[in-house]
Every structure is written in C-alpha cells, then in structure tokens.
Design an enzyme around this catalytic site. Sequence first.
Site, short mmCIF file in Angstrom:
data_model
loop_
_atom_site.label_atom_id
_atom_site.label_comp_id
_atom_site.label_asym_id
_atom_site.label_seq_id
_atom_site.Cartn_x
_atom_site.Cartn_y
_atom_site.Cartn_z
N GLY A 63 -10.15 -3.32 3.09
CA GLY A 63 -9.37 -2.95 3.99
C GLY A 63 -9.58 -1.70 5.26
N GLY B 112 -4.63 -4.91 6.83
CA GLY B 112 -6.35 -3.95 7.08
C GLY B 112 -6.63 -4.65 8.22
CB THR C 32 -0.76 -0.10 1.73
OG1 THR C 32 -1.25 -0.96 1.23
CG2 THR C 32 -1.52 1.26 1.42
NE ARG D 256 -9.51 -7.28 3.12
CZ ARG D 256 -8.46 -6.05 3.39
NH1 ARG D 256 -7.91 -5.38 1.95
NH2 ARG D 256 -7.26 -5.96 4.11
N GLY E 60 -0.40 -2.58 6.17
CA GLY E 60 -0.35 -4.00 6.71
C GLY E 60 -1.66 -4.77 6.44
#
Length: 276
Positions: free
Chosen positions: A173, A197, A143, A171, A195
């Site tokens: 996060g 989520g 990310t 999905r 990281g």
Amino acid sequence: MTRRQAACLADALAIGYRVLGQGGPAVMAVEVTIRFLEQSGLFNAGRGSNRQLDGVQRMDASLMEGAHLRAGAVASIEGILHPIVAARLVMEKTDHVLLVGPCAARFARHFKLERHRPSGPSRRLPYGGILADLKRTGDRHGTVGAVALDQAGSVGAGASTGGIDSMLPGRVGDTPLIGCGVYADNRSGAVSMTGLGEGIIRLAIAKSICDRLVRGRSPLAAAKSVLRRLVERIGGAAGALVIAPDGRFGIVHVTPRMAAGWWNGTGKPVVQGRWP
Ligand code: ASP
C-alpha cells in the site's frame, strides 16, 4: 474505537511526548509511539496485522525526518514485530530508502529485531474467491501512524500497517512509499496517512499536503483540500495527521471514523474516534 484502543492510544501519545519533553528528536518520538502501538496487538500493525489472502502477514512501514529529509521504509516484511524499527534502521544504517520482502526480513534479523509469529489459524481462500472478497470487505482500516514536532523545530512522520482486508499476496500500500503514506520536511511540515492505499498512492497525498503547507495553507485547510480532491477524483477514502513547523496541526478524515489523538504535554492526551 474500543476503550482498550483509546487507552492504548493515550499511553502511546504519552510515551512519544516523553521523548519530546526530554529534548529528543521528533523522529524518535514518532518511532516509540508507533512501536508501542505495533506491540499492542490492538491495531492493524505489528502483532495485530491483517493477513494477505494466502494467510501470511506482510507488513509495511516508513519513517521520515524533516531536517535532512532522511527516510527509511520496509515493504512486505514478514515475521518481525516492529516494522517501524526496521524502517528506522534502513534510514540510519544504509544508503537506501526502501527494502522489500524476504530481503527486508533478513536485514531486520541481522539487527536482531524481535520476531513475531502470528497465532491462530491462517485463512486460505481459493483463488476464485478472491475478487468477490476484495469488493466486499476491502474498506477496513486501522493502520498506525504519528507525526511530531520537537523542541529544536524539526518534524518527523511515520506509519506502520498490516495493509487492508483481503489483499492479494504481495500487495503493497501507500504506507512505505515516501510522499504517499508519509512525508516530513521542516520547510513545510509532516504528514502521516491512513486509508485505502490504492487511492493515496495515485494522488501522492502526503507530499501534496506538504506542497500546500509551503504555499501558506494551514494544516487543516491543506489536508481538507487534498482529501476532497481524493474523493472527487477517484472516490478514495483516507485520513491524515498533519503538523506544521510552527506547531499548528490538523487531523482530517473523509472516512466515517478515524481513531486519533494529540498531546502537547499539558492536561491529558486527547483521543477521539471522529474529527470535525
Ligand atoms: N493505508 C494502508 C494501506 O493501504 C491501510 C490503512 O491505512 O489502514 O496499506
């Protein structure tokens, strides 16, 4: 981190700092930095976003400024090169904080944001293969995010992501969730998370770090204690960029690596793959 990624990160820092050097707002520096990383295709955001298990790229992004606590975010947005710009438009042009899915994409198209069609074959897995795959590969990150402090003393934070590996369709996060993936408040500081989520959401990490800053902890100490809690309580994995309104900052991770950098305009941008 590859050499190309390191060079791209250094260029992104320089582009973001230029905004600050000209007296521009922190939130704008954050946006241009993330925009540059989104278009590079070298990270898991914008052009380089992961695909969900039905082969579709659905992206999340958010932006927040610390003077008035204004924030904007998009989740599960498709077909847009710069989700971070869509997030800024939600913040500036609407009374809302978060738009999702096809409606977020329609909103972005209304403002004529650049479109993006992922190239290459899309992966399609039979549903029966999904859970095994989730366990095996659900730990790759990449990310992009940024935090900044401007000359007027305001902070800003943002993040943009294509999610994690092998996600179920739909999905979402931590990245578009204010208080989880990002937070910014001039009375505490600005935080941008990367990281897994699912863990970051459950501990509302970005706001938890800011709450510790208010109580006088340094950015480094605040991030370390919250990330330690993440590991101890639920075995999570994450990294944080944190800046306080007095200019102190911390880059902290409980993952093996975290490609990140900083620059204050003197010398060259510092870019590293690990932080002590
Ligand atoms: N935090 C992002 C998410 O869970 C992924 C990442 O940071 O790499 O969607």
